[in-house]
Design a protein around this motif. Structure first.
Motif, mmCIF file in Angstrom:
data_model
loop_
_atom_site.group_PDB
_atom_site.id
_atom_site.type_symbol
_atom_site.label_atom_id
_atom_site.label_comp_id
_atom_site.label_asym_id
_atom_site.label_seq_id
_atom_site.Cartn_x
_atom_site.Cartn_y
_atom_site.Cartn_z
ATOM 1 N N ILE A 39 0.834 -1.194 0.000
ATOM 2 C CA ILE A 39 0.000 0.000 0.000
ATOM 3 C C ILE A 39 0.873 1.250 0.000
ATOM 4 N N SER A 40 1.975 1.212 0.764
ATOM 5 C CA SER A 40 2.861 2.377 0.834
ATOM 6 C C SER A 40 3.436 2.719 -0.534
ATOM 7 N N CYS A 42 1.988 1.999 -3.453
ATOM 8 C CA CYS A 42 0.883 2.523 -4.259
ATOM 9 C C CYS A 42 0.652 4.001 -3.939
ATOM 10 N N THR A 43 0.658 4.334 -2.667
ATOM 11 C CA THR A 43 0.450 5.722 -2.240
ATOM 12 C C THR A 43 1.577 6.616 -2.747
ATOM 13 N N GLN A 44 2.809 6.132 -2.605
ATOM 14 C CA GLN A 44 3.980 6.891 -3.045
ATOM 15 C C GLN A 44 3.909 7.151 -4.549
ATOM 16 N N SER A 46 1.153 7.184 -6.488
ATOM 17 C CA SER A 46 0.049 8.104 -6.775
ATOM 18 C C SER A 46 0.482 9.543 -6.518
ATOM 19 N N GLU A 47 1.206 9.772 -5.451
ATOM 20 C CA GLU A 47 1.690 11.123 -5.140
ATOM 21 C C GLU A 47 2.649 11.619 -6.213
ATOM 22 N N MET A 58 -7.044 4.540 -8.868
ATOM 23 C CA MET A 58 -6.416 3.620 -7.920
ATOM 24 C C MET A 58 -7.235 2.338 -7.828
ATOM 25 N N GLN A 60 -7.341 -0.217 -5.472
ATOM 26 C CA GLN A 60 -6.935 -0.600 -4.124
ATOM 27 C C GLN A 60 -8.198 -0.627 -3.272
ATOM 28 N N HIS A 63 -10.513 2.475 -1.889
ATOM 29 C CA HIS A 63 -9.762 3.715 -2.080
ATOM 30 C C HIS A 63 -10.667 4.793 -2.664
#
Length: 414
Positions: A39-40, A42-44, A46-47, A58, A60, A63
Protein backbone atom coordinates in the motif's frame (compact mmCIF):
# COMPACT_ATOMS: atom_id res chain seq x y z
CA UNK A 1 9.78 -9.49 -27.20
CA UNK A 2 6.91 -8.37 -25.00
CA UNK A 3 8.48 -8.49 -21.54
CA UNK A 4 11.36 -6.23 -20.54
CA UNK A 5 13.21 -5.87 -17.25
CA UNK A 6 14.90 -2.52 -16.61
CA UNK A 7 17.92 -2.78 -14.31
CA UNK A 8 18.31 0.51 -12.48
CA UNK A 9 20.21 1.09 -9.25
CA UNK A 10 18.10 3.39 -7.06
CA UNK A 11 19.11 6.74 -8.55
CA UNK A 12 16.23 6.92 -11.04
CA UNK A 13 13.22 6.32 -8.82
CA UNK A 14 11.08 3.54 -10.22
CA UNK A 15 8.11 5.88 -9.99
CA UNK A 16 9.97 8.51 -12.06
CA UNK A 17 10.53 5.96 -14.81
CA UNK A 18 7.00 4.63 -14.53
CA UNK A 19 5.58 8.16 -14.85
CA UNK A 20 7.39 8.77 -18.13
CA UNK A 21 6.48 5.34 -19.52
CA UNK A 22 2.80 5.48 -18.61
CA UNK A 23 2.44 9.10 -19.69
CA UNK A 24 3.71 8.09 -23.14
CA UNK A 25 1.20 5.21 -23.23
CA UNK A 26 -1.65 7.53 -22.24
CA UNK A 27 -0.69 10.07 -24.89
CA UNK A 28 -0.99 7.26 -27.42
CA UNK A 29 -4.47 6.42 -26.16
CA UNK A 30 -3.36 3.15 -24.54
CA UNK A 31 -4.39 1.81 -21.14
CA UNK A 32 -1.59 1.14 -18.68
CA UNK A 33 -1.15 0.05 -15.10
CA UNK A 34 1.52 0.39 -12.40
CA UNK A 35 1.63 -2.72 -10.19
CA UNK A 36 2.93 -2.66 -6.61
CA UNK A 37 2.66 -5.17 -3.78
CA UNK A 38 2.50 -2.70 -0.87
CA UNK A 39 0.00 0.00 0.00
CA UNK A 40 2.86 2.38 0.83
CA UNK A 41 4.29 1.93 -2.66
CA UNK A 42 0.88 2.52 -4.26
CA UNK A 43 0.45 5.72 -2.24
CA UNK A 44 3.98 6.89 -3.05
CA UNK A 45 3.39 6.28 -6.77
CA UNK A 46 0.05 8.10 -6.77
CA UNK A 47 1.69 11.12 -5.14
CA UNK A 48 4.45 11.11 -7.76
CA UNK A 49 1.91 10.88 -10.61
CA UNK A 50 0.10 13.89 -9.11
CA UNK A 51 3.38 15.78 -8.95
CA UNK A 52 3.82 15.39 -12.71
CA UNK A 53 0.16 15.89 -13.57
CA UNK A 54 -0.51 12.31 -14.67
CA UNK A 55 -4.23 11.65 -14.16
CA UNK A 56 -4.88 8.17 -12.82
CA UNK A 57 -7.18 5.92 -10.86
CA UNK A 58 -6.42 3.62 -7.92
CA UNK A 59 -7.24 -0.08 -7.85
CA UNK A 60 -6.94 -0.60 -4.12
CA UNK A 61 -9.53 -1.78 -1.62
CA UNK A 62 -11.99 0.99 -0.63
CA UNK A 63 -9.76 3.72 -2.08
CA UNK A 64 -11.36 7.13 -2.61
CA UNK A 65 -9.61 7.43 -5.97
CA UNK A 66 -11.37 4.52 -7.67
CA UNK A 67 -11.68 5.80 -11.24
CA UNK A 68 -11.88 2.86 -13.66
CA UNK A 69 -12.35 5.16 -16.67
CA UNK A 70 -8.83 6.61 -16.36
CA UNK A 71 -6.32 5.24 -18.88
CA UNK A 72 -3.66 4.92 -16.18
CA UNK A 73 -4.22 2.89 -13.03
CA UNK A 74 -2.10 2.36 -9.91
CA UNK A 75 -2.86 -1.20 -8.88
CA UNK A 76 -2.38 -3.05 -5.63
CA UNK A 77 -1.37 -6.61 -6.54
CA UNK A 78 -3.41 -7.96 -3.63
CA UNK A 79 -6.50 -6.17 -4.97
CA UNK A 80 -5.91 -7.52 -8.49
CA UNK A 81 -5.81 -11.02 -7.03
CA UNK A 82 -9.42 -10.57 -5.86
CA UNK A 83 -10.77 -8.77 -8.92
CA UNK A 84 -10.89 -9.28 -12.64
CA UNK A 85 -7.91 -7.71 -14.37
CA UNK A 86 -8.86 -4.62 -16.39
CA UNK A 87 -7.85 -4.56 -20.03
CA UNK A 88 -4.37 -3.03 -20.35
CA UNK A 89 -1.91 -2.63 -23.21
CA UNK A 90 1.03 -2.13 -20.86
CA UNK A 91 1.84 -2.99 -17.26
CA UNK A 92 4.79 -1.63 -15.29
CA UNK A 93 5.80 -3.98 -12.48
CA UNK A 94 7.50 -2.30 -9.54
CA UNK A 95 10.19 -4.19 -7.57
CA UNK A 96 10.18 -6.92 -10.20
CA UNK A 97 12.68 -9.05 -8.27
CA UNK A 98 9.88 -10.08 -5.88
CA UNK A 99 7.10 -11.17 -8.21
CA UNK A 100 3.72 -12.03 -6.73
CA UNK A 101 2.12 -15.26 -8.05
CA UNK A 102 -0.70 -13.21 -9.58
CA UNK A 103 1.81 -11.14 -11.54
CA UNK A 104 3.76 -14.23 -12.59
CA UNK A 105 0.58 -15.67 -14.09
CA UNK A 106 -0.08 -12.41 -15.94
CA UNK A 107 3.45 -12.28 -17.33
CA UNK A 108 3.28 -15.92 -18.42
CA UNK A 109 0.10 -15.16 -20.42
CA UNK A 110 1.99 -12.55 -22.52
CA UNK A 111 -1.27 -10.81 -23.46
CA UNK A 112 0.18 -7.31 -23.07
CA UNK A 113 3.52 -5.53 -22.96
CA UNK A 114 5.25 -5.56 -19.57
CA UNK A 115 8.18 -3.65 -18.13
CA UNK A 116 9.69 -4.68 -14.82
CA UNK A 117 11.64 -2.20 -12.69
CA UNK A 118 14.33 -3.47 -10.35
CA UNK A 119 17.65 -2.52 -8.82
CA UNK A 120 18.54 -6.19 -8.42
CA UNK A 121 17.90 -8.08 -11.64
CA UNK A 122 20.21 -10.83 -10.32
CA UNK A 123 17.32 -12.56 -8.56
CA UNK A 124 17.16 -16.26 -9.59
CA UNK A 125 14.38 -17.16 -11.99
CA UNK A 126 13.63 -13.72 -13.47
CA UNK A 127 14.52 -15.03 -16.92
CA UNK A 128 11.41 -17.22 -16.79
CA UNK A 129 9.17 -14.13 -16.76
CA UNK A 130 11.08 -11.48 -18.72
CA UNK A 131 12.57 -11.77 -22.20
CA UNK A 132 15.19 -9.03 -22.10
CA UNK A 133 17.16 -7.02 -19.56
CA UNK A 134 17.93 -3.35 -20.24
CA UNK A 135 20.69 -1.80 -18.14
CA UNK A 136 20.65 1.79 -16.97
CA UNK A 137 24.10 3.24 -16.12
CA UNK A 138 25.84 0.88 -13.69
CA UNK A 139 26.28 1.70 -10.02
CA UNK A 140 29.95 2.63 -10.41
CA UNK A 141 29.13 4.94 -13.33
CA UNK A 142 26.42 6.60 -11.25
CA UNK A 143 28.91 7.14 -8.42
CA UNK A 144 31.35 8.71 -10.90
CA UNK A 145 28.55 10.95 -12.17
CA UNK A 146 27.75 12.07 -8.62
CA UNK A 147 24.27 10.50 -8.74
CA UNK A 148 25.08 8.05 -5.93
CA UNK A 149 27.53 8.24 -3.04
CA UNK A 150 30.28 5.64 -2.55
CA UNK A 151 30.23 3.17 0.33
CA UNK A 152 32.89 2.82 3.02
CA UNK A 153 32.79 -0.65 4.56
CA UNK A 154 33.97 -1.72 8.02
CA UNK A 155 34.28 -5.33 9.17
CA UNK A 156 32.79 -5.47 12.67
CA UNK A 157 32.09 -8.32 15.07
CA UNK A 158 29.78 -10.82 13.34
CA UNK A 159 28.11 -14.03 14.49
CA UNK A 160 29.85 -17.32 13.73
CA UNK A 161 27.61 -19.11 11.22
CA UNK A 162 29.65 -22.34 11.03
CA UNK A 163 27.47 -25.41 11.42
CA UNK A 164 24.14 -23.62 11.01
CA UNK A 165 21.61 -25.73 9.11
CA UNK A 166 20.66 -24.54 5.63
CA UNK A 167 16.96 -24.31 4.74
CA UNK A 168 15.94 -23.41 1.16
CA UNK A 169 19.35 -21.88 0.48
CA UNK A 170 19.50 -19.71 3.61
CA UNK A 171 20.59 -20.37 7.19
CA UNK A 172 17.96 -21.64 9.61
CA UNK A 173 16.08 -18.59 10.92
CA UNK A 174 15.93 -19.62 14.58
CA UNK A 175 19.61 -20.50 14.83
CA UNK A 176 20.59 -17.35 12.93
CA UNK A 177 18.54 -15.28 15.35
CA UNK A 178 20.16 -16.99 18.33
CA UNK A 179 23.67 -16.31 17.07
CA UNK A 180 22.91 -12.74 16.01
CA UNK A 181 21.62 -11.92 19.50
CA UNK A 182 25.06 -12.75 20.89
CA UNK A 183 26.63 -9.67 19.26
CA UNK A 184 23.94 -7.07 20.00
CA UNK A 185 26.20 -5.19 22.40
CA UNK A 186 28.90 -4.97 19.73
CA UNK A 187 26.44 -3.43 17.26
CA UNK A 188 25.54 -0.61 19.65
CA UNK A 189 29.16 -0.08 20.71
CA UNK A 190 30.36 0.10 17.09
CA UNK A 191 27.81 2.75 16.20
CA UNK A 192 28.76 4.81 19.25
CA UNK A 193 32.41 4.55 18.22
CA UNK A 194 32.16 5.02 14.44
CA UNK A 195 28.63 6.09 13.58
CA UNK A 196 29.47 9.75 14.17
CA UNK A 197 25.92 10.25 15.54
CA UNK A 198 24.61 10.20 11.96
CA UNK A 199 21.20 8.94 10.89
CA UNK A 200 21.21 5.21 10.33
CA UNK A 201 19.08 2.29 9.28
CA UNK A 202 19.82 -1.27 10.33
CA UNK A 203 18.74 -4.73 9.26
CA UNK A 204 18.29 -7.36 11.96
CA UNK A 205 18.00 -11.16 11.74
CA UNK A 206 14.46 -11.20 13.13
CA UNK A 207 11.82 -9.03 14.79
CA UNK A 208 13.02 -10.18 18.22
CA UNK A 209 16.57 -9.25 17.24
CA UNK A 210 15.44 -5.81 16.02
CA UNK A 211 13.56 -5.20 19.27
CA UNK A 212 16.56 -6.17 21.38
CA UNK A 213 18.81 -3.89 19.34
CA UNK A 214 16.27 -1.10 19.84
CA UNK A 215 16.22 -1.72 23.61
CA UNK A 216 19.99 -1.49 23.90
CA UNK A 217 20.27 1.56 21.65
CA UNK A 218 17.67 3.38 23.77
CA UNK A 219 19.50 2.30 26.93
CA UNK A 220 22.59 3.98 25.46
CA UNK A 221 20.69 7.23 24.94
CA UNK A 222 19.96 6.82 21.21
CA UNK A 223 16.34 7.06 20.12
CA UNK A 224 15.69 4.20 17.69
CA UNK A 225 12.44 2.91 16.17
CA UNK A 226 11.53 -0.42 14.62
CA UNK A 227 9.88 -0.94 11.23
CA UNK A 228 8.68 -4.54 11.18
CA UNK A 229 5.59 -6.67 10.64
CA UNK A 230 4.80 -6.28 14.35
CA UNK A 231 4.38 -2.52 13.92
CA UNK A 232 1.02 -1.17 12.74
CA UNK A 233 1.01 0.31 9.18
CA UNK A 234 -0.05 3.74 10.45
CA UNK A 235 2.75 3.68 13.04
CA UNK A 236 5.30 2.75 10.39
CA UNK A 237 4.13 5.60 8.17
CA UNK A 238 4.43 8.09 11.05
CA UNK A 239 7.91 6.80 11.91
CA UNK A 240 9.19 7.33 8.36
CA UNK A 241 7.64 10.80 8.15
CA UNK A 242 9.32 11.80 11.40
CA UNK A 243 12.61 10.21 10.34
CA UNK A 244 12.61 12.28 7.12
CA UNK A 245 12.74 15.54 9.08
CA UNK A 246 16.13 17.21 9.25
CA UNK A 247 15.70 17.69 13.01
CA UNK A 248 14.10 14.29 13.61
CA UNK A 249 14.22 12.95 17.16
CA UNK A 250 14.64 9.45 15.72
CA UNK A 251 18.31 8.67 15.07
CA UNK A 252 17.84 5.22 13.54
CA UNK A 253 15.30 2.71 12.24
CA UNK A 254 15.69 -1.05 12.58
CA UNK A 255 14.01 -3.51 10.25
CA UNK A 256 14.33 -7.10 9.03
CA UNK A 257 13.50 -6.67 5.34
CA UNK A 258 10.59 -4.24 5.13
CA UNK A 259 12.88 -1.25 4.53
CA UNK A 260 14.54 -2.83 1.49
CA UNK A 261 11.68 -1.65 -0.74
CA UNK A 262 9.92 1.69 -1.00
CA UNK A 263 12.12 3.41 1.60
CA UNK A 264 13.45 6.78 0.48
CA UNK A 265 15.23 8.93 3.08
CA UNK A 266 18.24 10.41 1.31
CA UNK A 267 20.06 11.91 4.31
CA UNK A 268 20.71 8.50 5.96
CA UNK A 269 24.50 8.11 6.09
CA UNK A 270 25.06 4.89 8.07
CA UNK A 271 23.94 1.35 7.35
CA UNK A 272 24.15 -1.38 10.01
CA UNK A 273 24.11 -4.90 8.58
CA UNK A 274 23.21 -7.33 11.36
CA UNK A 275 21.28 -9.90 9.34
CA UNK A 276 23.56 -12.70 8.04
CA UNK A 277 22.67 -13.87 4.54
CA UNK A 278 24.05 -17.03 2.98
CA UNK A 279 23.04 -16.66 -0.66
CA UNK A 280 20.58 -13.75 -1.07
CA UNK A 281 22.75 -11.36 -3.06
CA UNK A 282 19.70 -9.40 -4.24
CA UNK A 283 18.61 -8.67 -0.65
CA UNK A 284 22.15 -7.60 0.26
CA UNK A 285 22.28 -5.15 -2.64
CA UNK A 286 18.85 -3.77 -1.81
CA UNK A 287 20.11 -3.05 1.71
CA UNK A 288 23.18 -1.23 0.40
CA UNK A 289 21.05 0.84 -1.94
CA UNK A 290 19.06 2.33 0.93
CA UNK A 291 21.98 4.58 1.92
CA UNK A 292 23.50 5.48 -1.45
CA UNK A 293 21.15 8.29 -2.47
CA UNK A 294 22.74 11.71 -2.68
CA UNK A 295 21.94 14.56 -0.30
CA UNK A 296 23.44 17.99 0.26
CA UNK A 297 26.61 17.61 2.33
CA UNK A 298 26.62 13.81 2.02
CA UNK A 299 29.76 12.49 0.33
CA UNK A 300 29.73 8.82 1.32
CA UNK A 301 27.80 6.24 3.31
CA UNK A 302 29.32 4.13 6.09
CA UNK A 303 28.51 0.41 6.28
CA UNK A 304 29.07 -1.25 9.66
CA UNK A 305 28.98 -4.94 8.81
CA UNK A 306 27.99 -7.20 11.71
CA UNK A 307 26.75 -9.92 9.37
CA UNK A 308 29.75 -10.96 7.30
CA UNK A 309 27.69 -10.21 4.17
CA UNK A 310 30.12 -7.69 2.68
CA UNK A 311 32.95 -10.23 2.54
CA UNK A 312 30.58 -13.04 1.56
CA UNK A 313 29.22 -11.19 -1.49
CA UNK A 314 32.29 -9.08 -2.23
CA UNK A 315 33.12 -10.30 -5.73
CA UNK A 316 29.53 -10.72 -6.94
CA UNK A 317 28.56 -7.28 -5.62
CA UNK A 318 31.55 -5.52 -7.18
CA UNK A 319 30.94 -7.31 -10.49
CA UNK A 320 27.35 -6.07 -10.53
CA UNK A 321 28.31 -2.52 -9.52
CA UNK A 322 30.87 -2.38 -12.34
CA UNK A 323 29.15 -4.22 -15.20
CA UNK A 324 25.43 -4.47 -14.41
CA UNK A 325 23.43 -7.52 -15.51
CA UNK A 326 24.27 -9.15 -18.85
CA UNK A 327 21.54 -11.79 -18.79
CA UNK A 328 18.65 -12.86 -16.60
CA UNK A 329 18.78 -16.05 -14.58
CA UNK A 330 16.35 -18.63 -15.95
CA UNK A 331 16.36 -20.74 -12.79
CA UNK A 332 18.43 -23.54 -14.31
CA UNK A 333 21.55 -24.73 -12.54
CA UNK A 334 24.73 -23.58 -14.29
CA UNK A 335 28.30 -24.77 -14.12
CA UNK A 336 30.49 -22.72 -11.85
CA UNK A 337 32.83 -20.53 -13.86
CA UNK A 338 36.54 -20.83 -13.29
CA UNK A 339 38.05 -17.83 -11.58
CA UNK A 340 40.10 -15.72 -13.97
CA UNK A 341 43.41 -14.17 -12.99
CA UNK A 342 41.83 -10.71 -13.20
CA UNK A 343 39.19 -11.76 -10.67
CA UNK A 344 41.86 -12.71 -8.15
CA UNK A 345 43.12 -9.14 -8.28
CA UNK A 346 39.69 -8.02 -6.99
CA UNK A 347 40.03 -9.91 -3.69
CA UNK A 348 38.87 -7.96 -0.68
CA UNK A 349 41.51 -6.36 1.53
CA UNK A 350 40.84 -5.71 5.20
CA UNK A 351 42.93 -3.01 6.88
CA UNK A 352 44.57 -4.35 10.07
CA UNK A 353 44.39 -0.90 11.66
CA UNK A 354 40.87 0.44 11.07
CA UNK A 355 39.10 -2.72 9.74
CA UNK A 356 38.01 -0.95 6.55
CA UNK A 357 37.30 -3.31 3.64
CA UNK A 358 38.34 -2.23 0.16
CA UNK A 359 39.72 -3.26 -3.21
CA UNK A 360 43.49 -3.93 -3.36
CA UNK A 361 45.60 -0.76 -3.35
CA UNK A 362 48.95 0.36 -1.83
CA UNK A 363 47.32 1.99 1.19
CA UNK A 364 44.03 1.94 3.09
CA UNK A 365 41.65 4.59 1.67
CA UNK A 366 40.10 5.05 5.10
CA UNK A 367 43.04 5.54 7.47
CA UNK A 368 46.01 5.74 5.08
CA UNK A 369 47.80 2.66 6.45
CA UNK A 370 50.44 1.58 3.91
CA UNK A 371 50.66 -2.11 3.09
CA UNK A 372 54.10 -3.77 2.75
CA UNK A 373 55.17 -4.09 -0.85
CA UNK A 374 55.57 -7.56 -2.27
CA UNK A 375 58.89 -8.11 -4.02
CA UNK A 376 58.59 -9.47 -7.55
CA UNK A 377 61.85 -11.42 -7.12
CA UNK A 378 62.91 -13.27 -4.00
CA UNK A 379 66.47 -12.47 -2.98
CA UNK A 380 68.19 -15.34 -1.16
CA UNK A 381 71.15 -14.18 0.96
CA UNK A 382 74.42 -16.11 0.77
CA UNK A 383 76.87 -17.21 -1.86
CA UNK A 384 75.72 -16.73 -5.46
CA UNK A 385 74.84 -20.12 -6.94
CA UNK A 386 73.48 -21.41 -10.20
CA UNK A 387 69.68 -21.64 -9.82
CA UNK A 388 69.46 -25.31 -10.81
CA UNK A 389 72.06 -26.18 -8.21
CA UNK A 390 70.44 -24.40 -5.28
CA UNK A 391 68.58 -27.46 -4.07
CA UNK A 392 65.51 -25.25 -3.48
CA UNK A 393 62.67 -26.79 -5.56
CA UNK A 394 60.15 -24.16 -4.46
CA UNK A 395 62.42 -21.35 -5.59
CA UNK A 396 63.08 -23.15 -8.86
CA UNK A 397 59.38 -23.44 -9.57
CA UNK A 398 58.78 -19.83 -8.67
CA UNK A 399 61.60 -18.38 -10.76
CA UNK A 400 62.26 -20.86 -13.54
CA UNK A 401 58.82 -22.10 -14.55
CA UNK A 402 57.40 -18.70 -15.67
CA UNK A 403 60.49 -18.18 -17.83
CA UNK A 404 60.08 -21.59 -19.45
CA UNK A 405 56.41 -20.87 -20.17
CA UNK A 406 57.31 -17.51 -21.70
CA UNK A 407 59.87 -19.07 -24.03
CA UNK A 408 57.43 -21.77 -25.12
CA UNK A 409 54.70 -19.23 -25.85
CA UNK A 410 57.05 -17.09 -27.94
CA UNK A 411 58.25 -20.11 -29.91
CA UNK A 412 54.76 -21.55 -30.53
CA UNK A 413 53.16 -20.30 -33.75
CA UNK A 414 49.60 -18.88 -33.57
Amino acid sequence: DHLYLLEDFTVCHNTELATAILLAAKNNGKRGGFLADRISLCTQTSERFDKYGLDHGMMQASHWRFRPSELVQVCSVQTLARRQWPEMSLIVVDEAHVLNDVVKKKLAAKDCYAIGLSATAVTPGLGKYFDTVVNAPTTNRLIEMGRLVPLRYFACTAPDMDGVKVVAGEWDAKETDKRALQVVGDVVHEYLQNGQSKKFIGFAASIVHAQELQRQFIASGINVATYTADDQPEDRAEIVQEFKKADSNIRGILSVEALTRGFDVADVEVLILARPLRSSLAVHIQMLGRVMRTFEGKFEAIVLDHSGNVARFWKACNELFENGVSELDDGKKKEKKKEAAADKEKEMVKCPHCRAMHMPRPSCPSCGHEYPRKAAIEHVPGTLKELVATGNPALMRKMLWPQVCSIVLEATPD
